[in-house]
Write a protein that holds these residues in place. Sequence first.
Motif, short mmCIF file in Angstrom:
data_model
loop_
_atom_site.label_atom_id
_atom_site.label_comp_id
_atom_site.label_asym_id
_atom_site.label_seq_id
_atom_site.Cartn_x
_atom_site.Cartn_y
_atom_site.Cartn_z
N UNK A 9 -65.40 80.12 -53.34
CA UNK A 9 -64.28 81.00 -53.62
C UNK A 9 -64.76 82.46 -53.72
N UNK A 10 -65.88 82.69 -54.41
CA UNK A 10 -66.42 84.04 -54.53
C UNK A 10 -66.83 84.59 -53.16
N UNK A 11 -67.43 83.74 -52.34
CA UNK A 11 -67.85 84.16 -51.01
C UNK A 11 -66.64 84.54 -50.15
N UNK A 12 -65.56 83.77 -50.27
CA UNK A 12 -64.34 84.05 -49.52
C UNK A 12 -63.74 85.38 -49.97
N UNK A 70 -58.38 69.28 -40.74
CA UNK A 70 -59.73 68.78 -40.47
C UNK A 70 -60.44 69.65 -39.43
N UNK A 71 -59.72 70.06 -38.41
CA UNK A 71 -60.31 70.94 -37.39
C UNK A 71 -60.63 72.32 -37.96
N UNK A 72 -59.75 72.79 -38.85
CA UNK A 72 -60.02 74.07 -39.52
C UNK A 72 -61.27 73.99 -40.39
N UNK A 73 -61.44 72.86 -41.05
CA UNK A 73 -62.61 72.70 -41.91
C UNK A 73 -63.91 72.82 -41.11
N UNK A 74 -63.89 72.31 -39.89
CA UNK A 74 -65.07 72.42 -39.03
C UNK A 74 -65.34 73.90 -38.70
N UNK A 75 -64.28 74.64 -38.34
CA UNK A 75 -64.42 76.06 -38.01
C UNK A 75 -64.89 76.85 -39.22
N UNK A 77 -66.61 75.78 -41.60
CA UNK A 77 -67.96 75.39 -41.99
C UNK A 77 -69.05 76.11 -41.22
N UNK A 78 -68.65 76.79 -40.14
CA UNK A 78 -69.64 77.47 -39.29
C UNK A 78 -70.01 78.83 -39.85
N UNK A 79 -69.02 79.55 -40.41
CA UNK A 79 -69.26 80.88 -40.96
C UNK A 79 -68.29 81.16 -42.09
N UNK A 80 -68.61 82.14 -42.92
CA UNK A 80 -67.72 82.54 -44.01
C UNK A 80 -66.56 83.33 -43.42
N UNK A 81 -65.33 82.91 -43.74
CA UNK A 81 -64.14 83.56 -43.22
C UNK A 81 -63.26 84.04 -44.36
N UNK A 82 -62.50 85.13 -44.16
CA UNK A 82 -61.63 85.66 -45.21
C UNK A 82 -60.52 84.69 -45.62
N UNK A 83 -59.82 85.05 -46.68
CA UNK A 83 -58.77 84.22 -47.27
C UNK A 83 -57.74 83.78 -46.24
N UNK A 84 -57.40 84.65 -45.29
CA UNK A 84 -56.35 84.34 -44.33
C UNK A 84 -56.64 83.08 -43.51
N UNK A 101 -62.69 83.27 -29.32
CA UNK A 101 -63.24 83.96 -28.15
C UNK A 101 -64.68 83.51 -27.99
N UNK A 102 -64.94 82.86 -26.88
CA UNK A 102 -66.26 82.28 -26.65
C UNK A 102 -66.68 81.37 -27.80
N UNK A 103 -65.69 80.64 -28.34
CA UNK A 103 -65.95 79.69 -29.40
C UNK A 103 -65.93 80.25 -30.81
N UNK A 104 -65.84 81.58 -30.96
CA UNK A 104 -65.84 82.22 -32.27
C UNK A 104 -64.41 82.52 -32.71
N UNK A 105 -64.04 82.23 -33.97
CA UNK A 105 -62.69 82.59 -34.45
C UNK A 105 -62.53 84.10 -34.47
N UNK A 106 -61.37 84.58 -34.00
CA UNK A 106 -61.13 86.02 -33.96
C UNK A 106 -59.83 86.43 -34.66
N UNK A 107 -58.87 85.51 -34.69
CA UNK A 107 -57.52 85.86 -35.17
C UNK A 107 -56.84 84.62 -35.70
N UNK A 108 -55.97 84.82 -36.71
CA UNK A 108 -55.15 83.71 -37.22
C UNK A 108 -53.82 84.24 -37.72
#
Length: 202
Positions: A9-12, A70-75, A77-84, A101-108
Amino acid sequence: MGTNGFINRLTTIKSTVESLYGKGWFSYVKYLYYGLFRINTFIVYELTLDRVFVEIPLGDDVKILRPTTEELDVIRGVRVLPKAFHIDKTDGIKCCYLLTKNGEPVYVHWISYHGDTSRFVRIGKKTARITYIFTLPEFRGEGYYYKMIPLTANELRSQGIERLVTVIHDGNVAAIKSVTKAGFKELARIKALGPFNQTIDV
């Protein structure tokens, strides 16, 4: 909440603050000020889904996902992402559109329906709300929010939704430009102080 959950939670929070206001201790001051002490104005916009909208290409290297938890949890788990990127966990909203983009999350962005948790507005049965729109800083300037509105509107229209609303802080000039360019019209303005605000029916 266990130790690992607390650390996550602190990391987020750290990622969210830095994405919104930059790095450094003053960024946390701004985060607290805007969230707790400043009287903020939020603008409610609406888009009537009475036609088919012309969809805008996103680019060959951009992929549109409608992930499960479940699919979001995988994404996540790869990197720290903001609250959104964690709204299914914090607000219980289940529907999101995520760009990679090229497998990296960019927008939600997330879609709230009648009965979902929704600050500022009570959502009617034929209305949906687009909310928690977020582009990671390194991918801003590509117009992803504006480009995603027609596709989202068409899919919601096919579900029987007649109106799409969104709520934007009056200081978020980029988001306001995106929605007005896409055809949204101002419906109302709401004042908020910290967690306290008016709620309207839409």
